[in-house]
Design a protein around this motif. Structure first.
Motif, PDB file in Angstrom:
ATOM      1  N   ILE A  66      48.698  40.574  40.410  1.00  0.00           N
ATOM      2  CA  ILE A  66      47.561  40.346  41.361  1.00  0.00           C
ATOM      3  C   ILE A  66      46.269  40.450  40.237  1.00  0.00           C
ATOM      4  CG2 ILE A  66      45.871  41.064  42.860  1.00  0.00           C
ATOM      5  CD1 ILE A  66      47.949  41.983  44.391  1.00  0.00           C
ATOM      6  N   LEU A  67      46.188  41.342  39.419  1.00  0.00           N
ATOM      7  CA  LEU A  67      45.153  41.414  38.238  1.00  0.00           C
ATOM      8  C   LEU A  67      45.919  41.493  36.867  1.00  0.00           C
ATOM      9  CD1 LEU A  67      43.210  44.395  40.049  1.00  0.00           C
ATOM     10  CD2 LEU A  67      42.729  41.912  40.100  1.00  0.00           C
ATOM     11  N   GLY A  68      46.727  40.378  36.614  1.00  0.00           N
ATOM     12  CA  GLY A  68      47.404  40.434  35.532  1.00  0.00           C
ATOM     13  C   GLY A  68      46.376  40.263  34.021  1.00  0.00           C
ATOM     14  N   ASN A  69      47.275  40.327  32.976  1.00  0.00           N
ATOM     15  CA  ASN A  69      46.344  40.182  31.825  1.00  0.00           C
ATOM     16  C   ASN A  69      46.221  38.714  31.494  1.00  0.00           C
ATOM     17  OD1 ASN A  69      46.617  42.956  30.882  1.00  0.00           O
ATOM     18  ND2 ASN A  69      48.634  42.813  30.383  1.00  0.00           N
ATOM     19  N   SER A 243      39.406  43.198  34.719  1.00  0.00           N
ATOM     20  CA  SER A 243      39.605  44.395  33.953  1.00  0.00           C
ATOM     21  C   SER A 243      41.057  44.933  34.288  1.00  0.00           C
ATOM     22  CB  SER A 243      38.309  45.604  34.150  1.00  0.00           C
ATOM     23  OG  SER A 243      38.916  46.751  33.521  1.00  0.00           O
ATOM     24  N   THR A 244      41.760  44.916  33.283  1.00  0.00           N
ATOM     25  CA  THR A 244      43.195  45.441  33.456  1.00  0.00           C
ATOM     26  C   THR A 244      43.020  46.874  33.427  1.00  0.00           C
ATOM     27  OG1 THR A 244      44.119  43.534  32.265  1.00  0.00           O
ATOM     28  CG2 THR A 244      45.567  45.571  32.500  1.00  0.00           C
ATOM     29  N   ALA A 245      42.286  47.682  32.712  1.00  0.00           N
ATOM     30  CA  ALA A 245      42.031  48.942  32.556  1.00  0.00           C
ATOM     31  C   ALA A 245      41.620  49.631  33.892  1.00  0.00           C
ATOM     32  CB  ALA A 245      40.803  49.348  31.416  1.00  0.00           C
ATOM     33  N   MET A 246      40.764  48.794  34.585  1.00  0.00           N
ATOM     34  CA  MET A 246      40.314  49.277  35.952  1.00  0.00           C
ATOM     35  C   MET A 246      41.038  49.048  37.038  1.00  0.00           C
ATOM     36  SD  MET A 246      36.213  48.704  35.945  1.00  0.00           S
ATOM     37  CE  MET A 246      35.954  48.975  37.226  1.00  0.00           C
ATOM     38  N   HIS A 298      31.740  49.922  35.081  1.00  0.00           N
ATOM     39  CA  HIS A 298      32.656  48.989  34.901  1.00  0.00           C
ATOM     40  C   HIS A 298      32.956  48.759  33.566  1.00  0.00           C
ATOM     41  CE1 HIS A 298      31.657  48.223  39.203  1.00  0.00           C
ATOM     42  NE2 HIS A 298      32.424  47.017  39.276  1.00  0.00           N
ATOM     43  N   TYR A 299      34.050  48.700  33.130  1.00  0.00           N
ATOM     44  CA  TYR A 299      34.535  48.789  31.489  1.00  0.00           C
ATOM     45  C   TYR A 299      35.742  47.877  31.582  1.00  0.00           C
ATOM     46  CZ  TYR A 299      37.716  52.446  33.562  1.00  0.00           C
ATOM     47  OH  TYR A 299      38.583  52.952  34.356  1.00  0.00           O
ATOM     48  N   GLY A 300      36.013  47.557  30.263  1.00  0.00           N
ATOM     49  CA  GLY A 300      37.363  46.876  29.839  1.00  0.00           C
ATOM     50  C   GLY A 300      37.582  45.389  30.448  1.00  0.00           C
ATOM     51  N   TRP A 301      36.492  44.630  30.801  1.00  0.00           N
ATOM     52  CA  TRP A 301      36.707  43.475  31.321  1.00  0.00           C
ATOM     53  C   TRP A 301      36.807  42.202  30.156  1.00  0.00           C
ATOM     54  CZ3 TRP A 301      31.876  45.601  31.960  1.00  0.00           C
ATOM     55  CH2 TRP A 301      30.750  45.090  31.368  1.00  0.00           C
ATOM     56  N   VAL A 302      37.706  41.188  30.804  1.00  0.00           N
ATOM     57  CA  VAL A 302      37.503  39.916  30.081  1.00  0.00           C
ATOM     58  C   VAL A 302      36.965  38.954  30.986  1.00  0.00           C
ATOM     59  CG1 VAL A 302      39.079  38.137  28.870  1.00  0.00           C
ATOM     60  CG2 VAL A 302      39.545  40.680  28.613  1.00  0.00           C
ATOM     61  N   SER A 303      35.867  38.073  30.396  1.00  0.00           N
ATOM     62  CA  SER A 303      35.366  37.167  31.166  1.00  0.00           C
ATOM     63  C   SER A 303      35.871  35.742  31.104  1.00  0.00           C
ATOM     64  CB  SER A 303      33.594  37.108  30.872  1.00  0.00           C
ATOM     65  OG  SER A 303      33.101  38.419  31.034  1.00  0.00           O
ATOM     66  N   SER A 304      35.947  34.985  32.410  1.00  0.00           N
ATOM     67  CA  SER A 304      36.379  33.908  32.429  1.00  0.00           C
ATOM     68  C   SER A 304      35.442  32.837  31.512  1.00  0.00           C
ATOM     69  CB  SER A 304      36.395  33.196  33.877  1.00  0.00           C
ATOM     70  OG  SER A 304      35.148  33.268  34.300  1.00  0.00           O
ATOM     71  N   ASP A 305      36.000  32.222  30.978  1.00  0.00           N
ATOM     72  CA  ASP A 305      35.335  30.947  29.675  1.00  0.00           C
ATOM     73  C   ASP A 305      34.476  31.820  28.958  1.00  0.00           C
ATOM     74  OD1 ASP A 305      36.460  28.855  31.160  1.00  0.00           O
ATOM     75  OD2 ASP A 305      35.199  28.863  32.593  1.00  0.00           O
ATOM     76  N   GLY A 306      34.655  33.300  28.670  1.00  0.00           N
ATOM     77  CA  GLY A 306      33.828  34.039  27.756  1.00  0.00           C
ATOM     78  C   GLY A 306      32.411  34.324  28.159  1.00  0.00           C
ATOM     79  N   ILE A 307      32.186  34.252  29.400  1.00  0.00           N
ATOM     80  CA  ILE A 307      30.882  34.371  29.910  1.00  0.00           C
ATOM     81  C   ILE A 307      30.184  35.634  29.760  1.00  0.00           C
ATOM     82  CG2 ILE A 307      29.393  34.847  31.912  1.00  0.00           C
ATOM     83  CD1 ILE A 307      31.421  32.697  33.396  1.00  0.00           C
TER      84      ILE A 307
END
Length: 515
Positions: A66-69, A243-246, A298-307
């Motif tokens: 559901i919250l994959g890498n 965020s996979t970490a969260m 919040h931490y460790g996130w990756v943003s869509s399209d590098g936002i």
């Protein structure tokens, strides 16, 4: 030659289909909202990519969580137009194609898996797309064909689409989002509607927008997708942060020229505080939500399209003053200040609202031993240009035009210390309010009140007790003399914006006529 390759491929897929399912080991994770263990899905064998090398077929299992890498951005050095591939796959899924040819695009397996994860995270209307799918690849590790799997088809799917679209339209109407032009206010009204009307799914099994609308609850992915769908209908650009970490996902919302973090999931308190909304995660910058935020960081996130969310203009705002939802009533936005207990008219994000009514009450702890919870645990709803709110023991209606409040329901506390801890409008002229031992306890019951079609009170009912009598005269005289003023009374009887002797004259005339 191509026919032989195709026949070999089909034979391998057929043989694999006859193999017994093998249990997959999926890492359990703790969701940041609770200490409960989160498991993506009960039937983990349904969630895999079946990959077949065209020259040397090999079956590989891969779980799409559901919250994959993954990051939905083209990998460094890639020459593939991922947007073009995405559109082709999207069209194929929408047409429910069983086989989508992708050879011409020469997309790598890694980029393809990332793209499929992005579709899962950013396309609310694809609720019928299973997280597991198959694909075949060439020896250079580029994808040949994609084989989506669908959870609904035919008439069942069409019924689901009709329901989904009608619910989206209903929320847009009930929230008032389409009645305002300001993108920030639209985003606020939609955020608050979701948080006040839906619940976090503690079974961790509901994760798309359709099921959230159907069952009234979901995990963070459901909140994010539903908010995405509503914002998009309002023409507001948005992306997401994963965020996979969260083990968490939330929205990135564009207001003006900048994007901001909005976490609707964490706006909805658990255990569920009926209809109440936290605004600690609304319109925040990267820096603020990472380190300086008023709640959990919040931490460790990756943003869509590098936002990137680099604007801090809303980091310190008036929204955090409220635990009630912000609602549209008439042409104005209202909220209840959590600390002061005032019903306020919203001005702008940087100034306290105008106090229009004092809600003077205390929510005691369940044993009523003198201890109480600081703050005002009132819900707020807007129906037909009237505002409805609760105290710990009653439900009230406030008329912004009449500037008067009337008690509609008084809770029968015979043999109990239960309180009312929130209310919301559920449609069909019905207000629902929650009963619990105290604000930190589980809800014991949800009761309803049907709003009557007749006016709730007359303009001359100064003290709003449902009667026009000498008590109203005394109340108005006390106000005019300055002896006593009650902000919940309707003292402007003639509604001319001024409280003076003309209001007293009108009241006396009406009383004389009644006699």
């Amino acid at each position: 030659m191509k026919r032989r390759i195709f026949l070999c491929l089909m034979a391998v897929l057929f043989l694999v289909g006859q193999m017994p399912a093998t249990a997959q080991n999926v890492e359990s994770r703790a969701d940041p909202k609770t200490s409960e263990v989160f498991v993506a899905k009960d039937d983990q064998t349904d969630n895999y990519h079946a990959t077949t090398d065209v020259e040397e077929p090999v079956m590989v299992y891969h779980v799409i969580e559901i919250l994959g890498n993954g990051n939905p951005v083209t990998k460094s050095g890639s020459q593939v137009d991922l947007a073009q591939v995405r559109q082709r796959v999207l069209r194929g899924i929408q047409a429910q194609e069983e086989e989508i040819e992708l050879t011409e695009y020469k997309i790598s397996v890694d980029d393809f898996v990332v793209m499929m994860q992005d579709l899962n995270d950013s396309e609310p209307s694809l609720f019928y797309l299973d997280r597991g799918f198959s694909y075949s690849k060439w020896s250079d590790n580029t994808v040949a064909y994609c084989y989506p799997r669908y959870t609904m088809q035919g008439d069942v799917l069409q019924e689901a689409i009709d329901f989904y679209e009608s619910e989206i339209d209903r929320i847009l109407e009930e929230s008032g989002a389409l009645m305002v032009e300001d993108d920030l206010i639209q985003a606020l009204l939609l955020n608050d509607y979701i948080a006040s009307h839906y619940q976090y799914d503690l079974s961790y099994s509901i994760y798309n927008a359709y099921d959230m609308l159907k069952y009234g609850k979901a995990v963070c992915q459901g909140y994010t997708l539903l908010y995405d769908a509503l914002l998009t209908e309002c023409g507001i650009e948005n992306g997401y942060a994963r965020s996979t970490a969260m083990n968490h996902i939330w929205n990135l919302v564009k207001i003006g020229e900048h994007y901001y973090h909005v976490d609707v999931t964490w706006a909805d308190p658990t255990s569920d505080q009926y209809s109440l909304v936290s605004h600690n995660y609304f319109m925040l910058s990267d820096a603020y939500i990472t380190t300086n935020g008023p709640g959990n960081r919040h931490y460790g996130w990756v943003s869509s399209d590098g936002i990137v969310c680099d604007s801090d203009i809303y980091d310190e705002n008036v929204f955090t003053n409220a635990r009630s939802p912000f609602v549209l009533c008439g042409d104005e936005i209202y909220y209840i200040d959590f600390v002061s207990g005032y019903l306020c008219m919203y001005k702008n994000p940087f100034a306290e609202g105008e106090a229009v009514l004092a809600i003077e009450d205390i929510w005691f702890t369940k044993d009523h031993n003198g201890y109480y919870y600081p703050g005002t645990y009132s819900g707020l709803a807007s129906v037909k240009d009237k505002l409805y709110y609760n105290t710990s023991s009653g439900v009230y209606c406030y008329d912004p035009v009449q500037k008067a409040s009337k008690n509609l329901i008084t809770l029968d506390k015979t043999g109990t210390n239960d309180d009312i801890i929130g209310l919301c409008y559920v449609g069909n002229n019905t207000i629902c309010y929650a009963i619990a031992p105290d604000v930190k306890s589980n809800i014991t019951s949800i009761l309803s009140y049907t709003i009557p079609d007749v006016p709730i009170y007359a303009a001359e009912d100064v003290n709003c007790d449902g009667k026009i009598d000498m008590e109203d005269v005394y109340a108005l005289l006390y106000h005019l003399s300055g002896i006593s003023e009650n902000p919940s009374y309707h003292v402007d009887v003639d509604n001319d914006g001024v409280v003076n002797v003309e209001d007293l004259n009108l009241l006396l005339i009406v009383m004389t006529e009644d006699v």
